[in-house]
Every structure is written in structure tokens, then in C-alpha cells.
Design a protein around this motif. Structure first.
Motif, mmCIF file in Angstrom:
data_model
loop_
_atom_site.group_PDB
_atom_site.id
_atom_site.type_symbol
_atom_site.label_atom_id
_atom_site.label_comp_id
_atom_site.label_asym_id
_atom_site.label_seq_id
_atom_site.Cartn_x
_atom_site.Cartn_y
_atom_site.Cartn_z
ATOM 1 N N GLY A 110 -1.224 -2.037 4.640
ATOM 2 C CA GLY A 110 -0.408 -3.146 5.142
ATOM 3 C C GLY A 110 -1.202 -4.353 5.598
ATOM 4 O O GLY A 110 -0.656 -5.246 6.247
ATOM 5 N N LEU A 111 -2.473 -4.404 5.261
ATOM 6 C CA LEU A 111 -3.283 -5.591 5.618
ATOM 7 C C LEU A 111 -3.789 -6.251 4.343
ATOM 8 O O LEU A 111 -3.630 -5.711 3.259
ATOM 9 N N SER A 112 -4.376 -7.449 4.515
ATOM 10 C CA SER A 112 -4.823 -8.223 3.359
ATOM 11 C C SER A 112 -3.642 -8.477 2.426
ATOM 12 O O SER A 112 -3.712 -8.320 1.214
ATOM 13 N N ASP B 234 -4.937 5.245 -5.904
ATOM 14 C CA ASP B 234 -3.921 4.781 -4.988
ATOM 15 C C ASP B 234 -2.583 5.296 -5.505
ATOM 16 O O ASP B 234 -2.431 5.570 -6.695
ATOM 17 N N PHE C 220 1.760 0.289 -3.018
ATOM 18 C CA PHE C 220 1.431 -1.148 -2.990
ATOM 19 C C PHE C 220 1.730 -1.802 -4.331
ATOM 20 O O PHE C 220 2.294 -2.888 -4.404
ATOM 21 N N ASP D 118 3.302 5.466 0.215
ATOM 22 C CA ASP D 118 3.680 4.740 1.439
ATOM 23 C C ASP D 118 4.479 3.502 1.083
ATOM 24 O O ASP D 118 4.564 3.089 -0.079
ATOM 25 N N GLN E 19 0.577 2.377 8.694
ATOM 26 C CA GLN E 19 1.202 1.070 8.515
ATOM 27 C C GLN E 19 1.518 0.479 9.902
ATOM 28 O O GLN E 19 0.876 0.861 10.883
ATOM 29 N N ASP F 99 -11.999 -1.245 -0.822
ATOM 30 C CA ASP F 99 -11.796 -1.539 -2.244
ATOM 31 C C ASP F 99 -11.232 -2.954 -2.356
ATOM 32 O O ASP F 99 -10.458 -3.369 -1.478
HETATM 33 C C1 LIG Z 1 -5.435 -6.711 -1.635
HETATM 34 N N1 LIG Z 1 -4.776 -6.287 -0.446
HETATM 35 C C2 LIG Z 1 -4.259 -5.056 -0.342
HETATM 36 N N2 LIG Z 1 -3.541 -4.667 0.725
HETATM 37 C C3 LIG Z 1 -3.160 -3.389 0.461
HETATM 38 C C4 LIG Z 1 -2.343 -2.518 1.194
HETATM 39 C C5 LIG Z 1 -2.046 -1.259 0.645
HETATM 40 C C6 LIG Z 1 -1.147 -0.342 1.323
HETATM 41 O O1 LIG Z 1 -0.611 -0.636 2.425
HETATM 42 N N3 LIG Z 1 -0.842 0.833 0.716
HETATM 43 C C7 LIG Z 1 -1.407 1.183 -0.486
HETATM 44 N N4 LIG Z 1 -1.060 2.373 -1.007
HETATM 45 N N5 LIG Z 1 -2.272 0.383 -1.140
HETATM 46 C C8 LIG Z 1 -2.584 -0.857 -0.605
HETATM 47 C C9 LIG Z 1 -3.423 -1.753 -1.341
HETATM 48 C C10 LIG Z 1 -4.002 -1.395 -2.679
HETATM 49 C C11 LIG Z 1 -5.470 -1.044 -2.530
HETATM 50 N N6 LIG Z 1 -6.128 -0.958 -3.810
HETATM 51 C C12 LIG Z 1 -3.683 -3.014 -0.786
HETATM 52 N N7 LIG Z 1 -4.373 -4.082 -1.280
#
Ligand SMILES: CNc1nc2cc3c(=O)[nH]c(N)nc3c(CCN)c2[nH]1
Ligand SMILES: [Zn+2]
Length: 370
Positions: free
Chosen positions: A214-216, A89, A93, A143, A187, A264
């Protein structure tokens, strides 16, 4: 990178994602190896459970030990002793969720390390430069993961930034000509119109695969489900679709039903360390006193190393003593449970039985062990 769809069942599909370091059967789960390790596991144990790809984090490895160090050692595969595919990644985030004193400008993000407070600046180009140095097989664009809740006009501005950054990532990546792959990230928060706008802009730039970001991030489940339901079918069908940070197996079922291929989440590993274990009869909190004298296996339906050799009584004892072995045995089981769940789900899709599979498993996954 080749993505070959094998079978469809509604919007759900099974496919092969062929990388130079190996094939990934999708829908696939990627255990999270943030600091280059899937916590408490050796890479051999992760591979022997059946995982084909793991995730690692640019933000953490850049801060510690540093991407140049890893490059000098021979790259991330050599450094962590995982010869299969690795997805990294980009840091977007992690900066938002871990660092402090963030300043986001059109140029990039200035932040203070969560480790020692040192000041850093990462631009889209730098995020790609770091991932190239690490040598991961699949890189993510840099992002802005929009926090939840966020005002619509903030999200509107943010998707423009994410689009500009995605373009800069691709331009920089194309000049380097490495044989890595680059995924774009969509996003748009919980706003359907902004999600469609971001999707169109990111797809227009063109990537080897596409992620829903952008979720979770604390939004209500129904918002997550609505966004996944609306956005996924609009994503290029012939490219991998990755739902970032998901997740709970109930959420995985809803996402696979709409055509998501890759996931993931720290859930199986983090929950294991906290004593929450997933079983074929629901979720178990191993520290509960009811298991003190329980000589039965954790999950009679499971043939993982933990379930074949230990009792609930011993697993509870290890947890109460905060023994290191508790983390290991619990993690082995939870990762095994996730891996087998994904295997069964792929078979169900291949046999046109996804709906039956979903109906069979939803009540189990919603249940706490009784
Ligand atoms: C646990 N929830 C969660 N939402 C994410 C959104 C992004 C996200 O919107 N962008 C990036 N680059 N990573 C995200 C991650 C990390 C994934 N390993 C997220 N993890
Ligand atoms: Zn087990």
C-alpha cells in the motif's frame, strides 16, 4: 527458510535469507521480471551482475501463458531459466493497477484482463493455487492494495478484507504442504492506527516474512517515510521485512535505516529503457545533446560492461535510433549500479558505517548530472 541476522547498525541490519535454491544477502534488491523476464536481460546477465533473487507476477503469468502451461513445462524456474530464488507477487496490486472492471467482494476479485478483456475471478485460494503451480520460492498473500488517496473508513474495511484473505491464503497453503514460503502483507494506507492494527492482525496469523504494502502508490514521500518509520520496528525482528514497490535509492536508504530487508522496483529497468541512467555523479538523461560528442564512459566509477566498452556518444546515438541495444546497455548499467549500491550498503552496515554511507550518498542520489 532460514533468516540469519549477521550485523546490526541501529535499526539497519544485514542478514542471510537461506532458501532451498540459494542464499540471499540482505538488504537485497529484486529486479522485476513481470512476464518471466527482466526486460532486455538474459537470466545469466542478471545473475552475473550479482542478483540472487528476482520477482515475477502471478497476475501476468496466469493470464499469459497460464500457470498450468508453466507447471507442465516444469515450473517457473525451468520456464524462465532462472535457477535461483524467485518471489511471486500475488496479483493484488496488478489487478488494481492494470485490470479494468474490477469488482471486489469478500470472496475475491472479478476483473477483465488488460490483455484481451476476458473476464476472470481470483480468490485468495486461487492466488495461492497459481503460485504453487508456478513453484516460486516465496509467495505473497492475496491482498487489496488500497489506492491513494483513500478515505479512512474505506481503509478500515479494506484491512479487514486483507486480513480475512491472508487467513484464507495461509489455510489453503498449509493444506498443500509444498516446500515454498509465504509472506504476509500489511496494509492500512497512510493511517498510523490502521497500519498498527493491520500489522498486529497479519503477524498474529503468522508468516515466513512480512511485507509493507500500500505504499509507493502516489502518496507524499513524507507519508511513506512516516509509515515505514512507525511500522518497520514493530515487525517481527527475526523475519524478513519486504517493502513492496520501492524504489528510488533515496527511499531505499530511508527504509534500510528503519530495518527493511527486501525491495523490488521497476525503476532501474524502466528508467534505463527511457534513457535515465544512475551514475556516481547523479542521474543522467542520455538523450541530452550535450552527450552527442562525449567520448567518455557513462560513469568513470563503474566497471560494468557498458561503462568499460562504450562512450556516452554511442549510448546517446543508440537511444536516438531507438536501437534494441540501447535498452540492453542501459539496463545492464542501471542494474549494475543498483546491485553495487546494495553491496556497498550491506558492507557499510556490517562495518557500522550506515549513517556515513547515507550521508555520503543522499546528495549524489538527489543530484542531476551536471
Ligand atoms: C510501485 N509501487 C508499488 N506499490 C505496491 C504495493 C503493493 C501491495 O500493496 N500489494 C502487493 N501485492 N503488491 C504491491 C506492489 C507490487 C510490487 N511488485 C506495489 N508496487
Ligand atoms: Zn556502468
Amino acid at each position: 527458510m532460514q533468516f540469519k541476522i549477521l550485523k546490526k547498525d541501529g535499526f539497519a541490519r544485514t542478514a542471510l535469507l537461506e532458501t532451498k535454491r540459494g542464499v540471499i544477502h540482505t538488504p537485497a534488491f529484486m529486479p522485476v521480471g513481470t512476464n518471466g523476464t527482466v526486460k532486455a536481460m538474459t537470466p545469466e546477465e542478471v545473475r552475473d551482475i550479482g542478483y540472487e533473487i528476482i520477482l515475477s507476477n502471478t497476475y501476468h503469468l496466469y493470464l499469459r501463458p497460464g500457470h498450468e502451461t508453466i507447471k507442465e513445462i516444469g515450473g517457473i524456474h525451468r520456464f524462465i531459466n532462472w535457477q535461483g530464488p524467485i518471489l511471486t507477487d500475488s496479483g493484488g496490486f496488478q489487478i488494481y493497477s492494470l485490470a479494468s472492471l474490477r469488482k471486489i467482494t469478500s470472496e475475491g476479485v472479478e476483473f477483465r484482463s488488460h490483455i484481451d478483456g476476458s473476464l476472470h475471478f481470483i480468490s485468495p485460494e486461487r492466488a495461492i493455487e497459481i503460485q504453487i503451480a508456478l513453484g516460486s520460492d516465496i509467495m505473497m498473500v492475496f491482498d487489496e492494495c488500497v489506492p491513494y488517496p483513500a478515505e479512512k473508513q474505506y481503509v478500515e474495511k479494506s484491512i479487514k478484507l486483507t486480513k480475512d484473505w491472508a487467513e484464507r491464503c495461509k489455510n489453503y497453503f498449509e493444506k498443500q504442504r509444498t516446500n515454498q514460503s509465504l509472506f504476509g502483507i500489511i496494509q492500512g494506507g497512510v493511517y498510523d492506527d490502521l497500519r498498527e492494527k493491520s500489522l498486529e492482525e497479519i503477524v498474529k496469523i503468522g508468516f515466513d516474512g512480512y511485507a509493507i504494502g500500500g505504499l509507493s502508490v502516489g502518496e507524499p514521500k513524507e507519508d511513506m517515510y512516516r509509515v515505514v518509520k512507525n511500522v518497520t520496528p514493530l515487525m517481527p525482528e527475526d523475519k524478513p521485512r519486504y517493502l513492496m514497490g520501492v524504489g528510488d535509492l533515496i527511499d531505499v536508504l530511508h527504509a534500510v535505516e528503519h530495518g527493511i530487508d527486501m525491495f523490488d522496483c521497476v525503476m532501474p529497468t524502466r528508467n534505463a529503457r527511457n534513457g535515465t541512467l544512475f551514475t556516481s555523479r547523479g542521474r543522467i538523461s542520455i538523450k541530452r545533446s550535450e552527450f552527442k560528442d562525449d567520448s567518455t564512459a557513462l560513469d568513470p566509477e563503474c566497471d560494468c560492461y557498458t561503462c568499460r566498452n562504450y562512450t556516452k556518444a554511442f549510448l546517446r546515438h543508440l537511444y536516438m535510433c531507438r536501437e534494441i541495444l540501447s535498452m540492453r546497455l542501459n539496463t545492464i548499467h542501471n542494474l549494475y549500479f543498483y546491485c553495487k549500491f546494495f553491496e556497498k550498503m550491506r558492507t557499510a552496515i556490517a562495518e557500522g558505517r550506515f549513517q556515513d554511507f547515507k550521508k555520503e550518498w543522499l546528495p549524489v542520489l538527489e543530484k542531476n548530472f551536471s
